[in-house]
Design a protein around this motif. Structure first.
Motif, mmCIF file in Angstrom:
data_model
loop_
_atom_site.group_PDB
_atom_site.id
_atom_site.type_symbol
_atom_site.label_atom_id
_atom_site.label_comp_id
_atom_site.label_asym_id
_atom_site.label_seq_id
_atom_site.Cartn_x
_atom_site.Cartn_y
_atom_site.Cartn_z
ATOM 1 N N LEU A 1 -26.968 -76.148 13.095
ATOM 2 C CA LEU A 1 -26.469 -77.870 12.671
ATOM 3 C C LEU A 1 -26.836 -77.832 10.909
ATOM 4 O O LEU A 1 -27.497 -77.909 10.858
ATOM 5 N N LYS A 2 -25.598 -78.356 10.812
ATOM 6 C CA LYS A 2 -25.711 -79.239 9.479
ATOM 7 C C LYS A 2 -24.881 -80.052 9.273
ATOM 8 O O LYS A 2 -24.101 -80.322 9.476
ATOM 9 N N ASP A 3 -25.489 -80.823 7.887
ATOM 10 C CA ASP A 3 -24.831 -82.384 7.788
ATOM 11 C C ASP A 3 -23.818 -83.492 8.537
ATOM 12 O O ASP A 3 -23.148 -83.985 8.029
ATOM 13 N N PHE A 4 -24.777 -83.608 9.833
ATOM 14 C CA PHE A 4 -24.016 -84.560 10.544
ATOM 15 C C PHE A 4 -24.854 -86.170 10.591
ATOM 16 O O PHE A 4 -25.642 -86.274 9.656
ATOM 17 N N GLU A 5 -23.609 -86.689 10.144
ATOM 18 C CA GLU A 5 -23.959 -88.251 9.524
ATOM 19 C C GLU A 5 -23.923 -89.543 10.501
ATOM 20 O O GLU A 5 -23.052 -88.766 11.812
ATOM 21 N N PHE A 6 -24.631 -90.381 10.913
ATOM 22 C CA PHE A 6 -25.020 -91.321 11.865
ATOM 23 C C PHE A 6 -23.372 -92.372 11.200
ATOM 24 O O PHE A 6 -23.132 -92.883 10.830
ATOM 25 N N SER A 7 -22.496 -92.243 12.695
ATOM 26 C CA SER A 7 -21.396 -92.977 12.764
ATOM 27 C C SER A 7 -21.028 -94.310 13.494
ATOM 28 O O SER A 7 -20.972 -93.356 14.853
ATOM 29 N N GLY A 8 -21.710 -95.145 13.537
ATOM 30 C CA GLY A 8 -21.346 -96.565 15.276
ATOM 31 C C GLY A 8 -22.722 -95.622 16.504
ATOM 32 O O GLY A 8 -23.602 -95.626 16.023
ATOM 33 N N ASP A 9 -21.405 -94.710 17.162
ATOM 34 C CA ASP A 9 -22.706 -94.743 18.352
ATOM 35 C C ASP A 9 -22.477 -92.957 18.676
ATOM 36 O O ASP A 9 -22.769 -92.307 19.659
ATOM 37 N N LYS A 10 -22.357 -92.153 17.230
ATOM 38 C CA LYS A 10 -22.240 -90.395 17.045
ATOM 39 C C LYS A 10 -22.175 -90.116 16.208
ATOM 40 O O LYS A 10 -22.793 -91.142 14.789
ATOM 41 N N TRP A 11 -22.818 -88.601 16.067
ATOM 42 C CA TRP A 11 -23.114 -88.413 14.579
ATOM 43 C C TRP A 11 -22.001 -87.037 14.631
ATOM 44 O O TRP A 11 -21.227 -86.976 15.251
ATOM 45 N N THR A 12 -21.192 -87.893 13.354
ATOM 46 C CA THR A 12 -20.128 -86.895 13.100
ATOM 47 C C THR A 12 -20.018 -85.794 11.562
ATOM 48 O O THR A 12 -20.549 -86.348 11.156
ATOM 49 N N ASP A 13 -18.690 -85.383 11.634
ATOM 50 C CA ASP A 13 -18.543 -84.256 10.399
ATOM 51 C C ASP A 13 -19.365 -83.551 10.228
ATOM 52 O O ASP A 13 -19.640 -83.385 8.780
ATOM 53 N N GLY A 14 -19.671 -82.979 11.066
ATOM 54 C CA GLY A 14 -21.236 -82.345 11.277
ATOM 55 C C GLY A 14 -20.361 -80.266 11.780
ATOM 56 O O GLY A 14 -19.422 -80.497 11.732
ATOM 57 N N LYS A 15 -20.987 -79.040 11.323
ATOM 58 C CA LYS A 15 -20.361 -77.594 11.493
ATOM 59 C C LYS A 15 -21.618 -77.409 12.888
ATOM 60 O O LYS A 15 -23.241 -77.991 12.332
ATOM 61 N N ILE A 16 -21.431 -76.501 13.112
ATOM 62 C CA ILE A 16 -22.082 -75.790 14.346
ATOM 63 C C ILE A 16 -21.584 -74.534 13.761
ATOM 64 O O ILE A 16 -20.512 -74.541 13.946
ATOM 65 N N TYR A 17 -22.624 -73.619 14.081
ATOM 66 C CA TYR A 17 -22.543 -72.255 13.981
ATOM 67 C C TYR A 17 -23.002 -71.651 15.089
ATOM 68 O O TYR A 17 -23.684 -71.802 15.298
ATOM 69 N N ASP A 18 -22.082 -70.884 16.043
ATOM 70 C CA ASP A 18 -22.176 -69.458 16.756
ATOM 71 C C ASP A 18 -22.624 -68.110 16.489
ATOM 72 O O ASP A 18 -22.009 -67.432 16.384
ATOM 73 N N PRO A 19 -23.873 -67.878 16.507
ATOM 74 C CA PRO A 19 -23.816 -66.970 15.922
ATOM 75 C C PRO A 19 -23.802 -65.651 17.127
ATOM 76 O O PRO A 19 -23.348 -64.472 16.376
ATOM 77 N N LYS A 20 -23.029 -66.430 18.708
ATOM 78 C CA LYS A 20 -23.077 -64.726 19.430
ATOM 79 C C LYS A 20 -21.567 -63.967 18.731
ATOM 80 O O LYS A 20 -21.444 -63.265 19.199
ATOM 81 N N SER A 21 -20.642 -65.170 17.888
ATOM 82 C CA SER A 21 -19.116 -65.335 17.392
ATOM 83 C C SER A 21 -18.959 -65.128 16.191
ATOM 84 O O SER A 21 -18.145 -65.003 15.533
ATOM 85 N N GLY A 22 -19.958 -65.768 15.037
ATOM 86 C CA GLY A 22 -20.272 -65.839 14.072
ATOM 87 C C GLY A 22 -19.289 -66.959 13.552
ATOM 88 O O GLY A 22 -18.841 -66.608 12.011
ATOM 89 N N LYS A 23 -19.066 -67.386 14.756
ATOM 90 C CA LYS A 23 -18.126 -68.556 13.719
ATOM 91 C C LYS A 23 -18.514 -69.878 13.193
ATOM 92 O O LYS A 23 -19.069 -70.064 13.775
ATOM 93 N N THR A 24 -18.072 -70.732 12.380
ATOM 94 C CA THR A 24 -18.174 -72.424 11.992
ATOM 95 C C THR A 24 -17.751 -72.859 13.128
ATOM 96 O O THR A 24 -16.026 -72.775 12.255
ATOM 97 N N TYR A 25 -17.532 -74.381 13.652
ATOM 98 C CA TYR A 25 -16.752 -74.762 13.489
ATOM 99 C C TYR A 25 -16.671 -76.636 13.290
ATOM 100 O O TYR A 25 -17.997 -77.080 13.005
ATOM 101 N N SER A 26 -16.243 -77.758 13.541
ATOM 102 C CA SER A 26 -16.637 -78.436 13.176
ATOM 103 C C SER A 26 -17.013 -79.367 13.961
ATOM 104 O O SER A 26 -16.681 -78.659 15.210
ATOM 105 N N CYS A 27 -17.613 -80.178 14.675
ATOM 106 C CA CYS A 27 -18.524 -80.225 15.478
ATOM 107 C C CYS A 27 -18.830 -82.419 15.365
ATOM 108 O O CYS A 27 -19.480 -82.962 14.282
ATOM 109 N N ASN A 28 -19.149 -82.832 16.612
ATOM 110 C CA ASN A 28 -19.155 -84.140 16.220
ATOM 111 C C ASN A 28 -20.676 -84.244 17.383
ATOM 112 O O ASN A 28 -20.130 -83.450 18.755
ATOM 113 N N MET A 29 -21.302 -84.430 17.504
ATOM 114 C CA MET A 29 -22.456 -85.442 18.586
ATOM 115 C C MET A 29 -22.505 -86.373 19.752
ATOM 116 O O MET A 29 -22.624 -87.943 18.132
#
Length: 143
Positions: free
Chosen positions: A86-114
């Motif tokens: 998990l990288k570079d998430f910023e808190f905004s209002g009631d969620k954490w946004t604009d981050g990236k999540i890396y999936d080691p099973k596939s080797g792919k990186t996705y945009s992500c919100n939490m």
């Protein structure tokens, strides 16, 4: 006069009562499959997460699991345990946004919100392009 007092009271306490605690996601979480614990930490004003426990830290041959699917060949020998996913998430209002999540099973990186659900679980939404096209999963806090 009663209404003025009530209005002042609500105005004073509402930000703390109704807004999400931006550091509420700090700590260890177990992913939806139960295979890994991810510790979320904060650096400056951004949030990051790394794998700190694996249910099966070794492969079928008894070797420590490495990031074999990483698109960068130079990183394929890195151990999964300790890998920052998990990288570079910023808190905004009631969620954490604009981050990236890396999936080691596939080797792919996705945009992500939490975001935190009302029961305290962590809702993860990984996507490509726009959030509507993606996948959600729920992580639970490690006790």
């Amino acid at each position: 006069m009663k209404y003025l007092f009530f209005l002042m009271l609500v105005t004073t306490i509402s930000p703390s009562v109704f807004s999400q605690n931006k550091d509420a996601i700090l700590g260890k979480w177990i992913n939806s499959s139960g295979e890994a614990h991810i510790e979320i930490t904060k650096r400056s004003d951004k949030y990051f997460g790394k794998i700190v426990w694996l249910k099966e830290p070794k492969d079928a041959k008894g070797n420590v699991k490495t990031d074999v699917n990483n698109p960068n060949a130079a990183l394929r020998s890195k151990q999964i345990l300790g890998l920052e996913i998990l990288k570079d998430f910023e808190f905004s209002g009631d969620k954490w946004t604009d981050g990236k999540i890396y999936d080691p099973k596939s080797g792919k990186t996705y945009s992500c919100n939490m975001s935190l659900k009302s029961n305290g679980d962590l809702n993860m939404r990984g996507y490509v392009g726009i959030s509507l096209i993606g996948r959600s999963e729920t992580w639970k806090k490690v006790k």
